[in-house]
Design a protein around this motif. Structure first.
Motif, PDB file in Angstrom:
ATOM      1  N   ALA A 199       0.824  -1.208   0.000  1.00  0.00           N
ATOM      2  CA  ALA A 199       0.000   0.000   0.000  1.00  0.00           C
ATOM      3  C   ALA A 199       0.859   1.260   0.000  1.00  0.00           C
ATOM      4  O   ALA A 199       0.584   2.220   0.717  1.00  0.00           O
ATOM      5  N   GLY A 200       1.924   1.230  -0.785  1.00  0.00           N
ATOM      6  CA  GLY A 200       2.790   2.388  -0.910  1.00  0.00           C
ATOM      7  C   GLY A 200       3.781   2.564   0.215  1.00  0.00           C
ATOM      8  O   GLY A 200       4.575   3.504   0.213  1.00  0.00           O
ATOM      9  N   ARG A 201       3.806   1.640   1.162  1.00  0.00           N
ATOM     10  CA  ARG A 201       4.712   1.744   2.304  1.00  0.00           C
ATOM     11  C   ARG A 201       5.730   0.614   2.270  1.00  0.00           C
ATOM     12  O   ARG A 201       5.371  -0.546   2.113  1.00  0.00           O
ATOM     13  N   LYS A 202       7.006   0.964   2.390  1.00  0.00           N
ATOM     14  CA  LYS A 202       8.059  -0.034   2.376  1.00  0.00           C
ATOM     15  C   LYS A 202       8.174  -0.673   3.753  1.00  0.00           C
ATOM     16  O   LYS A 202       8.366   0.019   4.759  1.00  0.00           O
ATOM     17  N   VAL A 203       8.051  -1.984   3.779  1.00  0.00           N
ATOM     18  CA  VAL A 203       8.096  -2.739   5.028  1.00  0.00           C
ATOM     19  C   VAL A 203       9.330  -3.640   5.016  1.00  0.00           C
ATOM     20  O   VAL A 203       9.617  -4.309   4.020  1.00  0.00           O
ATOM     21  N   ALA A 204      10.071  -3.643   6.105  1.00  0.00           N
ATOM     22  CA  ALA A 204      11.230  -4.512   6.209  1.00  0.00           C
ATOM     23  C   ALA A 204      10.777  -5.958   6.367  1.00  0.00           C
ATOM     24  O   ALA A 204       9.984  -6.287   7.251  1.00  0.00           O
ATOM     25  N   VAL A 205      11.248  -6.828   5.497  1.00  0.00           N
ATOM     26  CA  VAL A 205      10.971  -8.255   5.614  1.00  0.00           C
ATOM     27  C   VAL A 205      12.034  -8.926   6.484  1.00  0.00           C
ATOM     28  O   VAL A 205      11.731  -9.709   7.377  1.00  0.00           O
ATOM     29  N   VAL A 206      13.300  -8.597   6.205  1.00  0.00           N
ATOM     30  CA  VAL A 206      14.410  -9.196   6.948  1.00  0.00           C
ATOM     31  C   VAL A 206      14.666  -8.381   8.208  1.00  0.00           C
ATOM     32  O   VAL A 206      15.072  -7.220   8.148  1.00  0.00           O
ATOM     33  N   THR A 207      14.415  -8.970   9.341  1.00  0.00           N
ATOM     34  CA  THR A 207      14.585  -8.335  10.639  1.00  0.00           C
ATOM     35  C   THR A 207      15.452  -9.227  11.526  1.00  0.00           C
ATOM     36  O   THR A 207      15.606 -10.433  11.258  1.00  0.00           O
ATOM     37  N   PRO A 208      16.004  -8.667  12.609  1.00  0.00           N
ATOM     38  CA  PRO A 208      16.755  -9.526  13.543  1.00  0.00           C
ATOM     39  C   PRO A 208      15.917 -10.684  14.064  1.00  0.00           C
ATOM     40  O   PRO A 208      16.432 -11.788  14.269  1.00  0.00           O
ATOM     41  N   GLU A 209      14.633 -10.432  14.265  1.00  0.00           N
ATOM     42  CA  GLU A 209      13.748 -11.478  14.786  1.00  0.00           C
ATOM     43  C   GLU A 209      13.600 -12.624  13.778  1.00  0.00           C
ATOM     44  O   GLU A 209      13.611 -13.803  14.149  1.00  0.00           O
ATOM     45  N   LEU A 210      13.458 -12.279  12.494  1.00  0.00           N
ATOM     46  CA  LEU A 210      13.324 -13.315  11.480  1.00  0.00           C
ATOM     47  C   LEU A 210      14.617 -14.120  11.351  1.00  0.00           C
ATOM     48  O   LEU A 210      14.587 -15.350  11.252  1.00  0.00           O
TER      49      LEU A 210
END
Length: 271
Positions: A199-210
């Motif tokens: 929806a036009g917003r960049k979301v981090a997929v790769v995180t420390p938690e992942l």
């Protein structure tokens, strides 16, 4: 099964994957997914090659990204509707030809291939080529279609390394339950983009938690397709296990700078 059970991953960490042979590496411009592109990656010391597979109308598995010839060759038409005799005559770049998957196995016997099965019709020919060449332990198969992945797992069995991906990638951070489901699958590696735009917003997929959750299950995390040095450093600092890149020269330089570059034939210092 755990990633450590698959010989495919035993050439060292982190794994540097040459995307289509390195599509944006200057000597490869205009000749992605060709023997020359893959040979250039090998000459830089790459151990892992990423390619795509489509199937001709007469059942030949070919290393090619698009479903049509038009973008990168002098030919035209859908690969699935053309026989190998026609596809083999299409010229890529300055005189290159589209290689068969068999040819890559034969030309690069030391390399590991990460294969993205791009069409339903390519599933059986891909599996047949892997079996005929006895290369089950040096391939990892992925697809944006869960159906294709399931089919190829049935055909090749649990010794085949596969990459979880496709459905749900965009929801990795938004639906933790999906992550939990993925972590329970048989796939030893997750291959994802670093970010995803929703929806036009960049979301981090790769995180420390992942990264942490993946490693707790003895699975690996590969990130695609990363071409700038700073993002490569950031991801490696997070502890990702592999980077897929078109700029194979940049990725090699980053890993050399970090003391993490391992060429074909070298032992993994971490093992």
């Amino acid at each position: 099964m755990q990633a450590s059970s698959y010989p495919y991953f035993d050439l060292g960490h982190p794994q540097a994957l040459a995307h289509r042979g390195g599509a944006l590496y200057p000597p490869n411009l205009g000749c992605e997914n060709t023997v020359t592109a893959f040979a250039n990656a090998i000459s830089l010391g790459y151990r892992y090659l990423e390619t795509d597979v489509h199937c001709t109308s007469d059942g030949v598995a070919v290393a090619f990204h698009d479903d049509r010839l038009d973008r990168v060759t002098d030919g035209t038409g859908a690969i699935a509707e053309l026989p190998w005799e026609v596809v083999s005559q299409a010229v890529v770049g300055d005189g290159e030809r589209i290689p068969r998957l068999d040819e890559l196995f034969e030309r690069f016997p030391q390399a590991r291939l990460n294969i993205d099965v791009k069409s339903n019709s390519a599933v059986v020919p891909t599996a047949q080529a892997i079996l005929q060449h006895g290369v089950l332990e040096r391939v990892c198969v992925g697809s944006f279609s869960q159906r294709r992945l399931t089919q190829i797992r049935v055909l090749l069995g649990n010794r085949l390394a596969t990459a979880a991906g496709g459905p749900g990638i965009a929801t990795l951070r938004l639906l933790p339950t999906w992550v939990s489901q993925w972590l329970r699958t048989s796939a030893p590696v997750l291959q994802v983009p670093a970010t995803y735009t929703i929806a036009g917003r960049k979301v981090a997929v790769v995180t420390p938690e992942l990264v942490a959750a993946t490693h707790r299950r003895d699975k690996l995390l590969h990130v695609w397709t990363i071409d700038d040095a700073q993002t490569m450093h950031d991801l490696l600092d997070l502890g990702v296990d592999g980077i897929v890149s078109d700029r194979i020269d940049v990725l090699r330089d980053v890993l050399l700078e970090r003391g993490q570059w391992i060429e074909l034939g070298e032992a993994d210092p971490a093992r």
